[in-house]
Design an enzyme around this catalytic site. Structure first.
Site, PDB file in Angstrom:
ATOM      1  N   CYS A 267      81.830  26.881 110.603  1.00  0.00           N
ATOM      2  CA  CYS A 267      82.233  27.516 111.388  1.00  0.00           C
ATOM      3  C   CYS A 267      83.590  26.708 112.614  1.00  0.00           C
ATOM      4  O   CYS A 267      82.656  25.633 113.275  1.00  0.00           O
ATOM      5  CB  CYS A 267      81.172  28.664 112.394  1.00  0.00           C
ATOM      6  SG  CYS A 267      79.585  28.668 111.433  1.00  0.00           S
ATOM      7  N   PRO A 270      87.035  26.815 117.556  1.00  0.00           N
ATOM      8  CA  PRO A 270      88.106  26.233 117.678  1.00  0.00           C
ATOM      9  C   PRO A 270      88.897  24.838 117.467  1.00  0.00           C
ATOM     10  O   PRO A 270      90.132  24.790 117.209  1.00  0.00           O
ATOM     11  CB  PRO A 270      88.412  26.135 118.979  1.00  0.00           C
ATOM     12  CG  PRO A 270      87.708  25.886 119.678  1.00  0.00           C
ATOM     13  CD  PRO A 270      86.594  26.196 119.355  1.00  0.00           C
ATOM     14  N   GLY A 272      87.542  21.128 117.510  1.00  0.00           N
ATOM     15  CA  GLY A 272      87.344  20.162 118.167  1.00  0.00           C
ATOM     16  C   GLY A 272      86.546  19.399 116.919  1.00  0.00           C
ATOM     17  O   GLY A 272      87.231  17.958 116.618  1.00  0.00           O
ATOM     18  N   LYS A 273      86.020  19.593 116.384  1.00  0.00           N
ATOM     19  CA  LYS A 273      84.401  18.515 115.536  1.00  0.00           C
ATOM     20  C   LYS A 273      85.421  18.770 114.280  1.00  0.00           C
ATOM     21  O   LYS A 273      85.502  17.991 113.577  1.00  0.00           O
ATOM     22  CB  LYS A 273      83.064  19.730 115.453  1.00  0.00           C
ATOM     23  CG  LYS A 273      82.820  19.521 116.739  1.00  0.00           C
ATOM     24  CD  LYS A 273      81.362  20.076 116.348  1.00  0.00           C
ATOM     25  CE  LYS A 273      80.349  20.151 117.821  1.00  0.00           C
ATOM     26  NZ  LYS A 273      80.661  21.191 118.329  1.00  0.00           N
ATOM     27  N   CYS A 388      75.234  24.609 120.808  1.00  0.00           N
ATOM     28  CA  CYS A 388      75.167  24.520 122.024  1.00  0.00           C
ATOM     29  C   CYS A 388      74.123  25.036 123.136  1.00  0.00           C
ATOM     30  O   CYS A 388      74.813  25.053 124.225  1.00  0.00           O
ATOM     31  CB  CYS A 388      77.590  24.385 122.558  1.00  0.00           C
ATOM     32  SG  CYS A 388      76.991  23.759 124.408  1.00  0.00           S
TER      33      CYS A 388
END
Length: 453
Positions: A267, A270, A272-273, A388
């Site tokens: 998933c 946007p 970042g990970k 989160c």
């Protein structure tokens, strides 16, 4: 506008009104409104403080306005109501003098809802007659008989969110209160120095920041616009909460047997990970497949990971088995969509939008995605499940139920040793829950699951 501060108040009003009228997100609309109004520097900072502060304090502000106006806030004209919310926040939470608060708010109401100016003047004059502590004694439930209700009003969180936080903290309401206080503080901006591309110390020197407390890639930024720094513009670093950095790096540091070349971000939007994982993969000779179901978010992932060994696919993560054979990947990240209760510092309006009714469809999706991740990883490989949110239904329950129903041999890996030595308050394991008040991060949850067969 009489002066730049009046312009800042109008910008804050437009942002708050967009949030309530259009379900907009403050972090997206506020910069656009500031640009349209030509607001920069100190005045832009004032508008930002008014916008985010008002949205964070909305529960207490509305309770106080309802008493001062002698009517429920939903019976006040929306334009006047949002302007009065800004005024009440200034009066009770900032150092703006009471007379300046009243006059500037009445001027603002006169601009956006002319017929309500007299009403606003009367209500704001009642508001400034008492300080915040006195008002809270009047509008919040009694702390001795209803501690949760008192915390909810005093710290402007919905009561169901306070209960969810308390449950995740083992019922400790004193610690829950500390969390709520921290949840209402303006968070620092965290940068992630992409390994192999820029050293954190170099990034800190370039940006005037400071190395992070825990993540080896983190830099804390004291202020300014991160996008203005060359390291961000050139893809050497990106904005990312330190908690997100920690859970991603824990996944890639977990021991596995056999090959370690195929990684999956199930998933990815946007991005970042995926950006951090891609940079680590480049240094290890690995390749990351990043899957995102929403087209514009998939494009963001492509932009964020440009130049890294990352392939972005626009697909539904639950259907990953249709594109790849079962057990194809060595490491899988499942950063599942969630209520976002762990990032309320950064998205203050989310606390008022989310409802308990949001949980069933989200937890169903989370379990389906985690089940897909367990199918996608090979025996001996590891899945990192991340949300989160500290809500137990989205964290512990989702992990235990999905593992039980998967039909696969799955064991939980103790994630605590994979976080930096000396991190406080990591609990009894094997999963890890990070907290704003303990770690200065968003409330990220991490569970590591190894597929055995």
């Amino acid at each position: 506008m009489k002066n730049e501060q009046d312009k800042a108040r109008r910008v804050a009003y437009e942002a708050v009104a967009a949030v309530h009228r259009d379900d907009a997100y403050a972090n997206l609309v506020l910069p656009l409104i500031q640009r349209d109004w030509g607001l920069y520097g100190r005045d832009a900072a004032f508008a930002t403080e008014l916008t985010y502060g008002t949205l964070r304090a909305l529960g207490a502000v509305d309770a106080i306005l309802a008493v001062a106006a002698d009517r429920p806030v939903d019976r006040i004209d929306p334009q006047a109501r949002d302007a009065m919310r800004l005024g009440a926040y200034q009066a009770l939470y900032t150092r703006v003098p009471p007379h300046a608060t009243v006059s500037s708010t009445v001027d603002l109401v006169r601009d956006v809802a002319p017929g309500a100016a007299g009403f606003a003047n009367a209500v704001l004059r009642r508001v400034v007659e008492q300080d915040l502590e006195t008002w809270l004694k009047q509008v919040a439930p009694d702390e001795a008989t209803d501690r949760v209700g008192h915390l909810a009003v005093a710290h402007s969180h919905p009561e169901w969110v306070v209960r969810a936080f308390a449950d995740a903290l083992g019922g400790d309401l004193d610690e829950t209160a500390r969390l709520l206080v921290e949840d209402n503080e303006r968070p620092e901006v965290h940068l992630c120095a992409r390994p192999g591309l820029i050293d954190p110390d170099e990034l800190a020197e370039q940006t005037g920041g400071a190395p992070g407390a825990f993540s080896p890639y983190a830099v804390y930024l004291p202020g300014g616009a991160p996008g203005d720094f060359p390291a961000i513009q050139h893809g050497l670093a990106h904005v990312q909460d330190e908690g997100s950095q920690l859970v991603a790096s824990a996944l890639v540091d977990a021991a596995i047997d056999g090959p370690d070349a195929r990684w999956l971000d199930l998933c990815a939007g946007p991005g970042g990970k995926a950006g951090l994982l891609g940079a680590i993969a480049a240094g290890r000779g690995a390749h990351l497949t990043a899957i995102e179901s929403v087209p514009h978010r998939a494009r963001l992932v492509e932009r964020t990971t440009r130049g890294l060994p990352v392939e972005v696919r626009h697909a539904d993560g639950r259907e990953v088995g249709l594109e790849f054979a079962e057990g194809w990947f060595d490491r899988v990240l499942v950063d599942a969509p969630c209520t976002g209760l762990g990032s309320l510092r950064r998205r203050p309006e989310a606390r008022w939008r989310r409802q308990p009714s949001d949980l069933p469809p989200l937890t169903k999706l989370q379990r389906e995605l985690l089940a897909a991740g367990l199918r996608a990883v090979r025996p001996g490989g590891v899945v990192g499940y991340v949300t989160c949110s500290p809500h137990l239904v989205e964290t512990q329950v989702t992990v235990s139920e999905t593992a039980r129903r998967s039909g696969l041999g799955v064991e939980l890996v103790d994630a605590r040793p994979l976080l930096p030595a000396g991190m406080p308050g990591l609990g009894s394991g094997p999963s890890v829950q990070l907290w704003p008040h303990r770690h200065g991060t968003d409330a990220m949850f991490l569970a590591l699951l190894r597929r055995m067969d």
